[in-house]
Design a protein around this motif. Structure first.
Motif, PDB file in Angstrom:
ATOM      1  N   SER A 330     -13.364  25.919   0.879  1.00 30.68           N
ATOM      2  CA  SER A 330     -12.658  25.802  -0.399  1.00 30.68           C
ATOM      3  C   SER A 330     -13.617  25.650  -1.567  1.00 30.68           C
ATOM      4  CB  SER A 330     -11.695  24.609  -0.351  1.00 30.68           C
ATOM      5  OG  SER A 330     -10.721  24.781   0.659  1.00 30.68           O
ATOM      6  N   THR A 459      -7.898  27.614   5.792  1.00 24.96           N
ATOM      7  CA  THR A 459      -6.963  27.501   4.679  1.00 24.96           C
ATOM      8  C   THR A 459      -7.651  26.852   3.483  1.00 24.96           C
ATOM      9  OG1 THR A 459      -6.171  25.355   5.483  1.00 24.96           O
ATOM     10  CG2 THR A 459      -4.975  27.322   6.218  1.00 24.96           C
ATOM     11  N   ASP A 461      -7.770  24.550   0.209  1.00 20.44           N
ATOM     12  CA  ASP A 461      -7.067  23.300  -0.085  1.00 20.44           C
ATOM     13  C   ASP A 461      -6.318  23.379  -1.422  1.00 20.44           C
ATOM     14  OD1 ASP A 461      -9.040  22.978  -2.031  1.00 20.44           O
ATOM     15  OD2 ASP A 461     -10.197  21.553  -0.838  1.00 20.44           O
ATOM     16  N   ASP A 462      -5.565  22.303  -1.736  1.00 19.95           N
ATOM     17  CA  ASP A 462      -4.724  22.286  -2.933  1.00 19.95           C
ATOM     18  C   ASP A 462      -5.544  22.418  -4.210  1.00 19.95           C
ATOM     19  OD1 ASP A 462      -2.508  21.985  -1.333  1.00 19.95           O
ATOM     20  OD2 ASP A 462      -2.439  19.797  -1.522  1.00 19.95           O
ATOM     21  N   ARG A 463      -6.710  21.814  -4.230  1.00 18.15           N
ATOM     22  CA  ARG A 463      -7.553  21.893  -5.432  1.00 18.15           C
ATOM     23  C   ARG A 463      -7.946  23.328  -5.725  1.00 18.15           C
ATOM     24  NH1 ARG A 463     -13.408  18.828  -6.038  1.00 18.15           N
ATOM     25  NH2 ARG A 463     -14.480  20.662  -6.854  1.00 18.15           N
ATOM     26  N   ARG A 465      -6.339  26.107  -4.846  1.00 18.10           N
ATOM     27  CA  ARG A 465      -5.168  26.885  -5.269  1.00 18.10           C
ATOM     28  C   ARG A 465      -4.749  26.547  -6.692  1.00 18.10           C
ATOM     29  NH1 ARG A 465      -3.662  25.965   0.243  1.00 18.10           N
ATOM     30  NH2 ARG A 465      -2.445  24.119  -0.361  1.00 18.10           N
ATOM     31  N   ALA A 466      -4.920  25.292  -7.076  1.00 13.15           N
ATOM     32  CA  ALA A 466      -4.529  24.888  -8.421  1.00 13.15           C
ATOM     33  C   ALA A 466      -5.459  25.456  -9.490  1.00 13.15           C
ATOM     34  CB  ALA A 466      -4.504  23.363  -8.516  1.00 13.15           C
TER      35      ALA A 466
END
Length: 536
Positions: A330, A459, A461-463, A465-466
């Motif tokens: 990521s 995958t 991570d959320d960071r 994708r944001a």
């Protein structure tokens, strides 16, 4: 099996490789600026670029391409487990050297056919004999640079990145010295004799090109010596010996074969582009110089990330550290996009000032600038995709899966050929550059689809994708500012004495704009970068 692996420091390794790669690419600019000024875009220059591309094409199979794709994960896992990594490296070195010597000898005989495969438009004119003669000298570079790449992969796997990253600088230093020597008129009797040259043929730069191809060989020896010494000091002294077909070498070959085929597909893409370009006078030089410009951010970011991420993921997967692998993936993706999306926007919105200031002088004319700028903008559209490939492919290679990327590369090859040949009839040689970008995005889409079953490690991570959308927004804001500034600065960009400082000002203001915009919209935090540097 342990829960965590001994990690390679991602940020530290990325900065080390990136800085040295940046230095190499900047020297590469100096080299190409001198080539454009001394040799222009004529037959000799086109023949040299084709000849120089031949060993660099095959190194994708035997150097940092297919071979290291198979070698680095296997070596990393043996290093992590303490399973005789030195013996494995020695066997690989001996086997690779044997194959390369045989390949070099065969290439000397097959050189006319190799040149025609690269540039069929050369048939029947002086460029063909020039490229054949240049190619026979330059092809020996493959032996030295491929063995140097194996040693570089070994050093990277141990977390020692500096020597391997610095080695390409030697190539550009030697070639710059060859160009300066050529311009001085020394060794003028060493020119390659061209029997098929007619009285009206333009042979501008023949002396320079002759010294360049011989300089390529000298640079290869210097690069190999540098990384060999570094490896020996690290405890991996690899000496020549008879090759052995051990079980590990059989496994290496089995993993390497699909990667070689995938590399072959990539080279077919390049061949399609060069074949299209060879039917347009000067297009090979225009594409080569545009390629040099977009390779700067690709090399500094994409290649640096790929070099550091592959051994790190291999170690983490070997130790079952999936969360650590996900974090590394990521952050690599985030850093890559944060640096290359704005670079892509800049290449698309200000290609003409970049090309004009860097290359337009001497034998390189204003028309050459326009054509090169068109190709540069087309390449710029695909820059983020080229870098994302470097981030995603280690997910496969770390698992010793080279078959899936091969299948995806086949699809991308078909897309590239259809787009390049189809557009050649409407937009000419620019279609080859645009096809490269379309094929790159196709490859990224396939890599993303293929990683779905790999678990948590694959995958983002959320960071991550944001922040992707915010990075794009900040880059677009920077692009608007660059368009306005470049329009206002046009008079200075064309004024001798002011061109370089004006371009530097334009680029600096673009970087500042992106930094402010990125911080404002939350694309990144400067504090996070500082924290990462403190953890080096």
């Amino acid at each position: 099996m342990s829960a965590t692996a001994r990690p390679i420091r991602l940020i530290s390794g990325f900065i080390t490789v990136g800085v040295w790669t940046l230095g190499s690419r900047l020297l590469g600019f100096v080299r190409d600026i001198l080539i454009a000024a001394y040799m222009g875009a004529g037959p000799v220059s086109e023949a040299f670029f084709v000849a120089f591309s031949l060993p660099n094409m095959f190194r994708r199979f035997f150097a940092e391409g297919a071979f290291n794709t198979a070698f680095v994960p296997m070596f990393s896992k043996k290093l992590e487990a303490g399973d005789d990594p030195l013996g494995f490296a020695r066997d690989a070195f001996a086997g690779l050297a044997t194959v390369l010597i045989a390949l070099t000898l065969v290439a000397q005989l097959a050189m006319p056919w190799l040149v025609l495969a690269m540039a069929g438009g050369f048939a029947g004119d002086v460029r063909f004999e020039l490229a054949v003669d240049f190619g026979r000298v330059a092809f020996g570079y493959i032996l030295f640079i491929s063995l140097a790449a194996l040693l570089s992969g070994l050093l990277n796997a141990t977390g020692r990145f500096a020597a391997a990253a610095a080695a390409p600088i030697l190539l550009n230093l030697v070639l710059i010295a060859a160009l300066v020597l050529g311009e001085s008129g020394l060794l003028s009797g060493a020119d390659i004799d061209i029997a098929s040259a007619l009285p009206g043929d333009d042979l501008t730069g023949l002396h320079h090109a002759t010294l360049l191809v011989w300089g390529t060989l000298i640079a290869g020896v210097a690069q190999l010596a540098l990384v060999w010494i570094a490896a020996a000091r690290s405890g991996f002294r690899l000496l020549p010996r008879m090759p052995r077909l051990t079980p590990d070498m059989r496994r290496l070959a089995m993993i390497m074969l699909p990667a070689m085929l995938a590399g072959g597909v990539v080279q077919i893409n390049l061949l399609v582009g060069r074949q299209v370009a060879s039917f347009f006078d000067g297009a090979i030089v225009w594409l080569s110089l545009a390629d040099r410009l977009y390779q700067l951010p690709l090399g500094v970011v994409g290649i640096a990330i790929g070099i550091v991420l592959l051994p790190d993921l291999s170690r983490r997967l070997g130790a079952g550290d999936e969360e650590g692998g996900r974090h590394a993936l990521s952050r690599a993706g985030e850093i890559s996009l944060a640096l290359t999306v704005p670079a892509a926007v800049a290449l698309c919105v200000i290609p003409t000032p970049l090309v004009s200031v860097l290359f337009e002088r001497g034998a390189f004319t204003a028309d050459d600038t326009v054509q090169t700028a068109l190709a540069l903008a087309a390449y710029g559209l695909g820059l983020p995709a080229f870098v994302l490939q470097k981030v995603l492919q280690p997910l496969y290679f770390a698992r010793e899966d080279t078959r899936s990327p091969f299948r995806y590369a086949l699809v991308a090859m078909v897309v590239n050929a259809v787009v390049a040949i189809g557009l050649a009839f409407t937009i000419g040689f620019v279609g080859a550059a645009l096809a490269t970008s379309v094929a790159a995005w196709t490859m990224v889409w396939l890599l993303l689809r293929g990683k779905r079953g790999m678990g948590t490690v694959a995958t983002f991570d959320d960071r991550y994708r944001a922040r992707v959308g915010r990075i794009v927004l900040a880059s677009l804001l920077m692009g608007v500012v660059l368009v306005i500034l470049s329009t206002l600065l046009i008079p200075l960009l064309g004024t001798p004495g002011w061109r370089y400082p004006t371009l530097a000002l334009l680029v600096t203001l673009g970087i500042v704009t992106y930094g402010i915009a990125g911080q404002a919209v939350g694309a990144f935090r400067i504090s996070e970068f500082r924290s990462a540097l403190r953890r080096r």
